[in-house]
Design a protein around this motif. Structure first.
Motif, short mmCIF file in Angstrom:
data_model
loop_
_atom_site.label_atom_id
_atom_site.label_comp_id
_atom_site.label_asym_id
_atom_site.label_seq_id
_atom_site.Cartn_x
_atom_site.Cartn_y
_atom_site.Cartn_z
N LYS A 19 5.34 21.69 6.32
CA LYS A 19 5.03 20.47 7.07
C LYS A 19 4.87 20.77 8.55
CE LYS A 19 6.89 16.58 4.65
NZ LYS A 19 8.19 15.94 4.36
N ARG A 20 5.61 21.74 9.03
CA ARG A 20 5.54 22.14 10.44
C ARG A 20 4.28 22.96 10.71
NH1 ARG A 20 10.83 25.00 13.04
NH2 ARG A 20 11.64 22.90 13.26
N GLY A 21 3.56 23.31 9.65
CA GLY A 21 2.31 24.06 9.83
C GLY A 21 2.46 25.56 9.65
N PRO A 48 14.75 29.04 11.24
CA PRO A 48 13.93 27.90 11.65
C PRO A 48 13.77 26.89 10.50
CG PRO A 48 12.97 29.90 12.52
CD PRO A 48 14.13 30.32 11.65
N GLY A 49 13.92 25.61 10.82
CA GLY A 49 13.75 24.56 9.84
C GLY A 49 15.04 24.09 9.17
N THR A 50 16.14 24.79 9.42
CA THR A 50 17.40 24.39 8.78
C THR A 50 18.03 23.15 9.43
OG1 THR A 50 18.55 26.06 10.10
CG2 THR A 50 17.99 26.66 7.83
N GLY A 51 17.50 22.75 10.59
CA GLY A 51 17.99 21.51 11.20
C GLY A 51 18.84 21.70 12.45
N LYS A 52 18.66 22.84 13.12
CA LYS A 52 19.45 23.11 14.33
C LYS A 52 19.24 22.05 15.41
CE LYS A 52 17.49 27.08 14.95
NZ LYS A 52 16.65 27.06 13.72
N THR A 53 17.97 21.74 15.68
CA THR A 53 17.69 20.82 16.78
C THR A 53 18.09 19.39 16.43
OG1 THR A 53 15.93 22.26 17.60
CG2 THR A 53 15.86 19.97 18.32
N SER A 54 17.78 18.95 15.21
CA SER A 54 18.19 17.59 14.79
C SER A 54 19.71 17.47 14.85
CB SER A 54 17.73 17.31 13.36
OG SER A 54 16.41 17.70 13.17
N THR A 55 20.40 18.46 14.31
CA THR A 55 21.86 18.44 14.27
C THR A 55 22.44 18.48 15.69
OG1 THR A 55 21.83 19.56 12.14
CG2 THR A 55 23.91 19.62 13.35
N ASP A 101 9.28 23.38 2.10
CA ASP A 101 8.56 22.13 2.39
C ASP A 101 8.63 21.78 3.87
OD1 ASP A 101 7.91 21.91 -0.25
OD2 ASP A 101 9.46 20.43 -0.73
N ARG A 102 9.80 21.93 4.48
CA ARG A 102 9.94 21.60 5.91
C ARG A 102 9.05 22.48 6.77
NH1 ARG A 102 16.43 21.45 6.64
NH2 ARG A 102 16.88 19.79 5.15
N LEU A 103 9.04 23.78 6.46
CA LEU A 103 8.25 24.70 7.29
C LEU A 103 6.75 24.53 7.06
CD1 LEU A 103 10.47 27.93 7.16
CD2 LEU A 103 10.24 26.29 9.04
N LYS A 125 25.92 23.52 4.87
CA LYS A 125 24.73 23.16 4.10
C LYS A 125 23.97 22.05 4.83
CE LYS A 125 25.12 21.03 -0.05
NZ LYS A 125 24.08 20.09 -0.49
N SER A 126 22.64 22.23 4.96
CA SER A 126 21.82 21.24 5.67
C SER A 126 20.57 20.91 4.86
CB SER A 126 21.46 21.79 7.06
OG SER A 126 20.66 20.90 7.79
N ASP A 127 20.79 20.38 3.65
CA ASP A 127 19.67 20.03 2.76
C ASP A 127 19.21 18.59 2.94
OD1 ASP A 127 19.86 22.57 1.69
OD2 ASP A 127 20.84 21.94 -0.17
N THR A 128 20.16 17.71 3.18
CA THR A 128 19.86 16.28 3.22
C THR A 128 20.38 15.65 4.51
OG1 THR A 128 21.98 15.67 2.23
CG2 THR A 128 20.18 16.19 0.69
N VAL A 129 19.93 14.42 4.75
CA VAL A 129 20.41 13.69 5.93
C VAL A 129 21.91 13.44 5.81
CG1 VAL A 129 20.23 11.49 7.17
CG2 VAL A 129 18.15 12.66 6.42
N ASP A 130 22.38 13.21 4.58
CA ASP A 130 23.83 13.06 4.38
C ASP A 130 24.58 14.32 4.81
OD1 ASP A 130 23.67 10.51 3.47
OD2 ASP A 130 24.00 10.98 1.34
P1 ADP Z 1 15.29 23.70 13.47
O1 ADP Z 1 15.62 23.23 14.86
O2 ADP Z 1 16.40 24.45 12.82
O3 ADP Z 1 14.00 24.44 13.38
P2 ADP Z 1 14.74 20.88 12.99
O4 ADP Z 1 15.96 20.17 13.45
O5 ADP Z 1 13.57 20.89 13.90
O6 ADP Z 1 15.11 22.38 12.56
O7 ADP Z 1 14.36 20.27 11.57
C1 ADP Z 1 13.14 20.61 10.91
C2 ADP Z 1 12.69 19.41 10.11
O8 ADP Z 1 13.57 19.18 9.04
C3 ADP Z 1 12.63 18.12 10.89
O9 ADP Z 1 11.55 17.35 10.44
C4 ADP Z 1 13.95 17.44 10.54
O10 ADP Z 1 13.86 16.06 10.60
C5 ADP Z 1 14.18 17.91 9.12
N1 ADP Z 1 15.61 18.12 8.83
C6 ADP Z 1 16.43 18.94 9.48
N2 ADP Z 1 17.65 18.94 8.94
C7 ADP Z 1 17.60 18.08 7.90
C8 ADP Z 1 18.55 17.65 6.91
N3 ADP Z 1 19.83 18.09 6.90
N4 ADP Z 1 18.14 16.76 5.98
C9 ADP Z 1 16.89 16.31 5.98
N5 ADP Z 1 15.93 16.68 6.87
C10 ADP Z 1 16.28 17.55 7.82
#
Ligand code: ADP
Ligand code: MN
Length: 177
Positions: free
Chosen positions: A115-117, A19-26, A111-113, A152-157
């Motif tokens: 922020k998610r609470g 969780p938090g690695t960016g699955k849904t955003s990606t 930090d991401r998690l 790797k999913s650290d940054t928007v790049d």
């Molecule tokens: P997951 O679905 O894996 O739990 P999310 O896609 O919900 O992850 O991402 C969690 C948070 O991290 C969101 O606020 C998202 O914008 C941010 N985020 C995800 N992937 C990246 C990334 N590669 N770079 C920067 N921020 C990211």
């Protein structure tokens, strides 16, 4: 087997990771780029009640894996799906043509998690899950190694690059072999 997957005109992709690695955003960005269908398993479980109630301790629904697999069988057979879930060992192996495991550096994930609470055990369990690369291990145990790819999913790049790489792979689906 390879024979079954070759019958799909569009590939099925699993996007997994802690969780938090960016699955849904990606997955959302990938769905937009490829016009494949994004299936967020967490949302599906909630919407279609494919669960056995709420786990108060873990603060999440207790997923009913059999119900989820039954629900998705036809659509997965059809192809063209991006499945988004923080687990991968209960889906039929034959469903997927590519398994993407997203990975995030510990402090960034923390930090991401936060922020998610997430706090306490829920936070530390997920950080440990990432440290020990549990999802990568699970993916390698559940699918052929040649279809499993860690990204790797650290940054928007990183995310944009991952979406580009996977989109190119989707475009070449069916023509390569
Ligand atoms: P997951 O679905 O894996 O739990 P999310 O896609 O919900 O992850 O991402 C969690 C948070 O991290 C969101 O606020 C998202 O914008 C941010 N985020 C995800 N992937 C990246 C990334 N590669 N770079 C920067 N921020 C990211
Ligand atoms: Mn998600």
């Amino acid at each position: 087997s390879g024979g079954e997957s070759a019958m799909r005109s569009k590939p099925n992709i699993l996007v997994t990771g802690t969780p938090g690695t960016g699955k849904t955003s990606t997955s959302e960005a990938l769905a937009e780029a490829t016009h494949l269908r994004h299936i967020n398993i967490g949302d599906l479980v909630k919407d279609k009640k494919l669960h056995d109630g709420w786990d108060d301790q873990l603060q999440c629904y207790i997923i009913n894996e059999d119900l989820v697999c039954d629900e998705l069988e036809d659509i997965m057979e059809e192809g063209g799906n991006i499945v988004d879930y923080h687990g991968c060992d209960f889906f039929p192996e034959r469903w997927f043509d590519r398994v993407v495991v997203l990975q995030t550096e510990n402090s960034i994930l923390y930090d991401r998690l936060s922020k998610r609470g997430y706090t306490g055990a829920k936070l530390t369990n997920n950080i440990e899950c990432e440290i020990f690369q549990e999802l990568l291990e699970e993916a390698k145990e559940s699918y052929r190694e040649e279809i499993v790819v860690a990204m790797k999913s650290d940054t928007v790049d990183d995310m944009n690059r991952n979406v580009t790489v996977i989109t190119e792979w989707v475009s070449s689906w069916g023509s390569a072999t």
